[in-house]
Design an enzyme around this catalytic site. Structure first.
Site, short mmCIF file in Angstrom:
data_model
loop_
_atom_site.label_atom_id
_atom_site.label_comp_id
_atom_site.label_asym_id
_atom_site.label_seq_id
_atom_site.Cartn_x
_atom_site.Cartn_y
_atom_site.Cartn_z
N ASN A 206 6.69 -9.80 4.66
CA ASN A 206 5.49 -9.08 4.37
C ASN A 206 5.11 -7.86 5.00
O ASN A 206 5.27 -7.70 6.09
CB ASN A 206 4.20 -10.16 4.43
CG ASN A 206 3.11 -9.65 4.04
OD1 ASN A 206 2.62 -9.36 2.96
ND2 ASN A 206 2.17 -9.11 4.98
N GLU A 207 5.16 -6.87 4.11
CA GLU A 207 4.69 -5.54 4.64
C GLU A 207 5.35 -4.99 5.67
O GLU A 207 4.57 -4.95 7.06
CB GLU A 207 3.01 -5.54 4.60
CG GLU A 207 2.31 -5.65 3.39
CD GLU A 207 0.72 -5.64 3.59
OE1 GLU A 207 0.42 -5.62 4.65
OE2 GLU A 207 0.06 -5.75 2.46
#
Length: 745
Positions: A206-207
């Site tokens: 994630n990110e």
């Protein structure tokens, strides 16, 4: 009856004359809009997975929305230890390692919970997140200091591929977490991606471009292009080896700057060097090219879905107009939003077509996901932006989209597409070409189901904040003759979807609709008027609302704001207005809050529960919390219940900000300036005998309505009033009695 025959015949003739279509009368302070729907034009298949939500948001989300996809992601998942269910909040909350995601000792409890949640809510597609950043939480002992940064005993090392036999039960003493062993465990526990309980998609973390900000305790340096590429390829190979049909999502980039250069700002020349050597336009080109070359070498597609996040920059102003126009940056050539993106990044506007060009050039056939997005607006503006976003996603061939958060207005906008009538009515699965005169005032998308043109669903908005919209929807290039339409809309003073109108005078395949200011509507057009037989438009006079306003409420001895609830059984909504401030002067911040409730179910059992909401940085920010007579108990079930002790508390549970992500101290404070407690009471309106149109009197207009309904070309507003024989049904005998009584009257 013979003596009445001539008079009845005269009434019948008079009825037919009055049944002739009347022209649409324009509302005061209104404007006109033409919508062209090319029913026979080229269609685009709409993925059902664009109507999705994120799991880690609010506990009421799934209760209030009909959705087809769910994502388990967010900052917490980056440091999630699947062996113990420990996770770390990073800069979102004191770099705390704890039981936030699960207190269970059962391995992979979070993904098992995801499967159970999806089954309970009939959700088809489940996406979970795998950990690539290098370390995960080793314990649940609270905040991790800078001195305890990885490598330390507060962290377990992540190894993507084990290289030896998988254990049936993970080893909790080796200090290592294997990610392919995790995927194998999921498959053994839940089934593979083809099973109803299994996981259909895996996200490659994630990110990553924010790891050094959000998770600086275990990834202090910016991720490099080489690191992310190598890890993505290795993890994707492991997934495909274990579950060939599972879809791989990556790289879950947080926003525009990550699309452009990942995390390479001023610290190195890695991106500029790679860009110059390969002729890339932006980082997305590079990632797609890396995955394509690795796939060709491996002999298997390693990236099924290019995954990006999108949070509009222009909505941070909080201005209604910015929210209403925010989606246009994704799809409209030449549109310039009021933000740094509008000022400096016009070369990539509109964004979604630019992303698609990268896919087509560097890895054709890759699908597109927007697994986090939000256009803000806990009001009618938010509903309009959300509805336009879903139409935009359909038009841009987006495969998967899951909103992060989701307030009542946004969730209602999703329901307009997935369950507009509360009975499963949904937007068609094939988009047809649709245009409006002016997208700044009204956006519209239309669809049919497969190749069946007998029903057309048209999403239409009115973005004007003061004027009604008189819309003429032309259904062109169709071999069907359309007879009637039902208009379901979000408008007025609530997020509820209401039947605004039933249009019976459809002529020449043109539907005339008037929408109030700031309205979002799903217009269902049919070639068979009987489809809408018996539908009754919402009557605002049938409901009485009482609003209790509390200005500048103060905190109690516990530091929480206590709100009295006078009539729990009729509580409909709590509307909050607050000023949110950042002590460090952050450019953005969010406060995660909850209405905390002591409740009592219908059997007299007491339990504690809550309803979550988020308020962003700024003054005059609002949030709306809905009540429908049910509350969520400890087991996670929605049960009939009311507030037990005559009050609720407004509590702040977490916060996040720009400065916190950079590791700085920042206190996010919420000061409520107004709280409105809304109670709703349904009026018991007595029917006037024969008054089927519910206008308060029995007249020739009622005979017209009943006669049209009996032949299948209209609707009855008040069914009870039309049952003159009081036998529980309405037929020709009731019509005859109505005519006779009107003559005698």
């Amino acid at each position: 009856m013979k003596k009445f025959a001539p008079i009845l015949a005269a009434i019948t003739v008079f009825t037919s004359v009055l049944s002739a279509p009347l022209g649409n009368v324009s509302a005061e302070e209104s404007y006109n809009m033409n919508i062209k729907v090319d029913v026979g034009g080229n269609t685009k298949s709409i993925s059902p997975y664009i109507y999705g939500v994120n799991q880690y948001t609010t506990q009421d989300t799934l209760k209030n929305v009909t959705t087809h996809s769910i994502r388990q992601g967010g900052n917490r998942m980056t440091a999630y230890n699947w062996e113990t269910n420990a996770s770390n909040a990073g800069s979102d909350w004191q770099h705390s390692s704890d039981t936030n995601l699960s207190s269970s000792e059962d391995p992979a409890d979070c993904v098992q919970g995801l499967s159970q949640t999806a089954a309970k809510n009939n959700i088809d597609y489940k996406l979970t997140t795998l950990q690539l950043a290098g370390y995960v939480s080793a314990d649940k002992n609270g905040p991790v200091s800078e001195a305890e940064a990885a490598p330390s005993n507060r962290w377990n090392k992540v190894v993507l591929t084990k290289g030896s036999a998988f254990a049936d039960t993970p080893d909790l003493t080796d200090g290592v977490v294997y990610m392919d062993e995790y995927v194998n465990y999921i498959i053994n526990k839940l089934g593979d991606s083809k099973s109803s309980t299994g996981i259909q998609g895996y996200s490659l973390d994630n990110e990553p471009a924010l790891w050094h900000h959000t998770h600086s305790r275990m990834h202090p340096n910016p991720v490099t292009i080489e690191e992310l590429g190598n890890k993505s390829i290795e993890m994707a190979k492991a997934i495909k080896k274990l579950d060939p049909n599972a879809e791989v999502f990556g790289p879950a980039l947080y926003g525009y700057t990550a699309y452009d250069h990942l995390a390479d700002d001023d610290n190195s020349n890695e991106w500029e060097t790679i860009k110059a050597q390969n002729g890339y336009h932006w980082y997305l080109d590079c990632y797609l090219d890396q995955m394509k070359q690795a796939s060709d070498e491996y002999g298997t597609r390693l990236l099924d879905v290019l995954d990006i996040h999108y949070y509009s920059e222009s909505v941070k102003s909080g201005k209604p107009e910015d929210i209403l126009q925010s989606v246009r940056t994704l799809y409209e050539e030449g549109f310039k939003e009021d933000s740094w993106i509008g000022q400096w990044c016009q070369e990539n506007i509109p964004i979604l077509p630019t992303v698609q060009k990268s896919i087509d050039k560097y890895y054709p056939g890759t699908k597109l996901a927007i697994s986090e997005y939000n256009f803000e607006g806990d009001n009618l503006c938010g509903a309009i932006a959300q509805a336009e976003a879903l139409g935009c996603f359909a038009d841009a061939n987006v495969y998967y989209a899951t909103i992060w958060g989701g307030n009542p207005y946004q969730l209602s906008a999703i329901n307009l597409y997935t369950n507009y009538d509360g009975k499963g009515g949904s937007f068609g699965n094939n988009l047809v070409p649709t245009t409006t005169d002016d997208v700044s005032l009204a956006s519209s998308y239309a669809a049919i189901n497969d190749n069946d043109k007998s029903e057309v669903t048209v999403m239409l908005t009115n973005k004007d904040q003061t004027k009604s919209e008189n819309a003429v929807i032309s259904l062109d290039n169709s071999d069907k003759t359309y007879e009637a339409a039902a208009v379901y809309a979000i408008y007025g003073d609530s997020a509820e979807i209401k039947l605004l109108d039933v249009v019976e005078n459809v002529n020449n395949n043109k539907v005339e609709v008037t929408l109030p200011a700031l309205a979002t509507a799903m217009i269902v057009v049919s070639d068979d008027a009987s489809d809408f037989k018996g539908l009754k438009p919402y009557d605002p006079d049938s409901v009485e609302k009482k609003v209790v306003t509390i200005n500048n409420p103060s905190a109690n001895a516990n530091g929480f704001v206590e709100i009295p609830i006078e009539d729990p059984e009729h509580l409909k909504e709590i509307i909050l207005t607050a000023n949110v401030t950042s002590s460090a002067g952050s450019g953005w911040a969010n406060a995660g809050c909850a209405v905390s409730i002591n409740a009592k179910d219908k059997d007299g059992n007491d339990f504690w529960t809550s309803k979550s909401y988020t308020i962003g940085l700024g003054s005059g920010k609002t949030a709306s919390i809905q009540f429908d007579g049910t509350l969520t108990n400890k087991a996670g079930d929605d049960v009939e219940a009311v507030i037990a002790d005559g009050k609720v508390e407004l509590q702040q549970w977490w916060d996040a900000s720009e400065k916190k992500e950079n590791g700085e101290d920042d206190v996010i404070s919420v000061e409520y300036t107004q709280v409105q407690v809304v109670y709703e009471y349904k009026k018991d309106i007595d029917s006037v005998r024969g008054d089927v149109n519910a206008d308060g009197t029995f007249s020739i207009a009622d005979i017209i309505m009943l006669q049209k309904w009996l032949v299948g070309s209209g609707n009855i507003t008040d069914m009870k009033a039309g049952d003159l024989y009081e036998d529980g049904k309405i037929n020709i005998f009731d019509l005859s009695m109505m005519k006779q009584e009107l003559i005698e009257k």
